[in-house]
Design a protein around this motif. Sequence first.
Motif, mmCIF file in Angstrom:
data_model
loop_
_atom_site.group_PDB
_atom_site.id
_atom_site.type_symbol
_atom_site.label_atom_id
_atom_site.label_comp_id
_atom_site.label_asym_id
_atom_site.label_seq_id
_atom_site.Cartn_x
_atom_site.Cartn_y
_atom_site.Cartn_z
ATOM 1 N N ARG A 193 93.197 40.589 -32.847
ATOM 2 C CA ARG A 193 92.581 40.941 -31.591
ATOM 3 C C ARG A 193 91.186 40.433 -31.563
ATOM 4 O O ARG A 193 90.300 40.585 -32.610
ATOM 5 C CB ARG A 193 92.645 42.494 -31.703
ATOM 6 C CG ARG A 193 93.906 43.102 -31.599
ATOM 7 C CD ARG A 193 93.741 44.803 -31.573
ATOM 8 N NE ARG A 193 95.060 45.471 -31.662
ATOM 9 C CZ ARG A 193 95.731 45.472 -33.046
ATOM 10 N NH1 ARG A 193 95.070 45.114 -34.206
ATOM 11 N NH2 ARG A 193 97.061 46.055 -32.871
ATOM 12 N N PRO A 194 90.873 39.964 -30.374
ATOM 13 C CA PRO A 194 89.577 39.576 -30.276
ATOM 14 C C PRO A 194 88.467 40.507 -30.527
ATOM 15 O O PRO A 194 88.661 41.720 -29.980
ATOM 16 C CB PRO A 194 89.665 38.844 -28.813
ATOM 17 C CG PRO A 194 91.015 38.493 -28.434
ATOM 18 C CD PRO A 194 91.809 39.590 -29.213
ATOM 19 N N LYS A 195 87.339 40.337 -30.870
ATOM 20 C CA LYS A 195 86.118 41.354 -31.060
ATOM 21 C C LYS A 195 85.440 41.235 -29.882
ATOM 22 O O LYS A 195 84.652 42.212 -29.562
ATOM 23 C CB LYS A 195 85.520 40.816 -32.284
ATOM 24 C CG LYS A 195 86.328 40.958 -33.625
ATOM 25 C CD LYS A 195 85.305 40.358 -34.834
ATOM 26 C CE LYS A 195 84.064 41.332 -34.879
ATOM 27 N NZ LYS A 195 83.304 40.963 -36.065
ATOM 28 N N GLY A 196 85.603 40.215 -29.085
ATOM 29 C CA GLY A 196 84.281 40.180 -27.693
ATOM 30 C C GLY A 196 83.233 39.638 -27.962
ATOM 31 O O GLY A 196 83.127 39.319 -29.453
ATOM 32 N N GLY A 197 82.188 39.478 -27.125
ATOM 33 C CA GLY A 197 80.866 38.929 -27.270
ATOM 34 C C GLY A 197 80.941 37.420 -27.028
ATOM 35 O O GLY A 197 81.861 36.856 -26.907
ATOM 36 N N TRP A 198 79.662 37.074 -27.383
ATOM 37 C CA TRP A 198 79.458 35.468 -26.791
ATOM 38 C C TRP A 198 80.135 34.404 -27.578
ATOM 39 O O TRP A 198 80.612 33.285 -27.309
ATOM 40 C CB TRP A 198 77.855 35.063 -26.617
ATOM 41 C CG TRP A 198 77.248 35.041 -27.894
ATOM 42 C CD1 TRP A 198 76.415 36.485 -28.389
ATOM 43 C CD2 TRP A 198 77.129 34.435 -29.008
ATOM 44 N NE1 TRP A 198 75.955 36.020 -29.826
ATOM 45 C CE2 TRP A 198 76.262 34.884 -30.158
ATOM 46 C CE3 TRP A 198 77.494 33.073 -28.824
ATOM 47 C CZ2 TRP A 198 76.054 34.085 -31.040
ATOM 48 C CZ3 TRP A 198 77.170 32.432 -30.169
ATOM 49 C CH2 TRP A 198 76.400 32.698 -31.144
ATOM 50 N N GLU B 261 83.042 34.627 -28.782
ATOM 51 C CA GLU B 261 84.382 34.257 -28.314
ATOM 52 C C GLU B 261 84.635 34.054 -26.807
ATOM 53 O O GLU B 261 85.586 34.049 -26.223
ATOM 54 C CB GLU B 261 85.414 35.499 -28.737
ATOM 55 C CG GLU B 261 85.523 35.780 -30.261
ATOM 56 C CD GLU B 261 86.542 36.721 -30.557
ATOM 57 O OE1 GLU B 261 87.022 36.689 -31.575
ATOM 58 O OE2 GLU B 261 86.525 37.932 -29.909
ATOM 59 N N SER B 262 83.278 33.891 -26.306
ATOM 60 C CA SER B 262 83.488 33.700 -24.728
ATOM 61 C C SER B 262 84.142 32.373 -24.270
ATOM 62 O O SER B 262 83.898 31.485 -25.189
ATOM 63 C CB SER B 262 81.929 33.841 -24.170
ATOM 64 O OG SER B 262 81.727 33.392 -22.648
ATOM 65 N N GLY C 222 94.063 37.775 -24.674
ATOM 66 C CA GLY C 222 92.898 38.143 -24.152
ATOM 67 C C GLY C 222 91.806 37.315 -24.693
ATOM 68 O O GLY C 222 90.733 37.408 -24.125
ATOM 69 N N ALA C 223 92.042 36.339 -25.301
ATOM 70 C CA ALA C 223 91.219 35.401 -26.138
ATOM 71 C C ALA C 223 90.895 34.239 -24.912
ATOM 72 O O ALA C 223 91.584 34.008 -24.141
ATOM 73 C CB ALA C 223 91.585 34.667 -27.259
ATOM 74 N N GLU C 224 89.458 33.926 -25.094
ATOM 75 C CA GLU C 224 89.105 33.166 -23.838
ATOM 76 C C GLU C 224 88.669 31.552 -24.643
ATOM 77 O O GLU C 224 88.639 30.756 -24.188
ATOM 78 C CB GLU C 224 87.596 33.556 -23.280
ATOM 79 C CG GLU C 224 87.963 34.821 -22.548
ATOM 80 C CD GLU C 224 86.482 35.147 -21.982
ATOM 81 O OE1 GLU C 224 85.672 34.607 -22.030
ATOM 82 O OE2 GLU C 224 86.788 36.409 -21.205
ATOM 83 N N ASP D 128 90.605 29.779 -30.974
ATOM 84 C CA ASP D 128 90.560 30.656 -32.129
ATOM 85 C C ASP D 128 91.605 30.046 -33.207
ATOM 86 O O ASP D 128 92.018 30.738 -34.211
ATOM 87 C CB ASP D 128 90.976 32.057 -31.661
ATOM 88 C CG ASP D 128 92.634 32.238 -30.916
ATOM 89 O OD1 ASP D 128 93.171 31.185 -30.960
ATOM 90 O OD2 ASP D 128 92.661 33.114 -30.412
#
Length: 368
Positions: free
Chosen positions: A174-179, A181-182, A223-225, A228
């Motif tokens: 699962r993506p952690k979010g934040g810049w 992974e932007s 949901g990943a951008e 990865d």
Amino acid sequence: MTGTGSGTPLHDGTPLRVGLVGYGLAGSVFHAPLIAATDGLVLDTVVTSNPERQEQARAEFGDELRAAASADELWERADELDLIVIASPNKTHVPLATAALKAGLPVVVDKPIAGTAAEARELAALADERGLLLSVFQNRRWDNDFRTLRRLIADGELGDVWRFESRFERWRPRPKGGWRESGNPEEIGGLLYDLGSHVVDQALVLFGPAARVYAETDVRRPGAEADDDTFIALTHASGVRSHLYVSATTAQLGPRFRALGSQAGYVKYGLDPQEAALRDGKRPASDTPWGVEPESLWGRVGSGESPLTGGGRPTPTLPGDYPAYYAAIADALRGTGENPVTAHEAAAALDVIEAARRSARDGVTVTL
């Protein structure tokens, strides 16, 4: 080099005062503890606009630590500092490094120094023009396994290395979010620029310039951008072939290193322990072992059989030594040593990363 913008000599034994810009993961886990642990360096100011992070920094490094909400406050008192360390998000590296150099201050920049090799070389030219140190924090050159492999190659224990495999893999479904992974190109996120900066740098240090680059990058997780799951194949000018893997989607982790030579191979599993130790609040100290792993994690050197079935001999892993980077920075500022990682070296790695992006996008092998 004889001084900073203040004209103060850096060879008189006075501790060198460091301003650290950014107190997120890179600043709080890596840079601040390593700076504070280095003889001859003192952490003077931390720049973060987050009041909680300011208090966190003071709690660890003392009430005398100064906090600033903006890097502009550092440029206003440049004569009070001897070094700026930039550990802020990737998109800020170039403008902050430029401002620091123009203020007459030597600079350390976390990897990647920039989004493009051209920007890295522009920064290097500015530093050269001003006669100032510009270094890049490529801490993985001081990983335990990398130090061990360099020694094995230098000692000729593998013979001529033909193929090198390097993996920096994780299982984060699962993506952690934040810049980091932007998918916004301005953020310079994704694994190619993050972990890829490490594995590419290590391959170039070991085997020299890359002549050809092929890459595959994917966005696997819902949901990943940003990329990865990435693979990079390098053909070095020396003839060595490097296969480099960086991934957040690896359910079964492969060996960290697999180096195959004309006489023997070296296979090593597991990550260097220093990051985990720093995250746990442990700190380097002269009277305490640092970067040491148990014998059960040693790699094996041998030929003709898998290490998992007993092939090869266990080979002691050299201790990891992240503190050596800032010790070398202190020596370079005092004129008694060399810059441990130059911006020109970082630019060469960015040449490869940019070629990898083009290769993955267009489905071609790129010649450098």
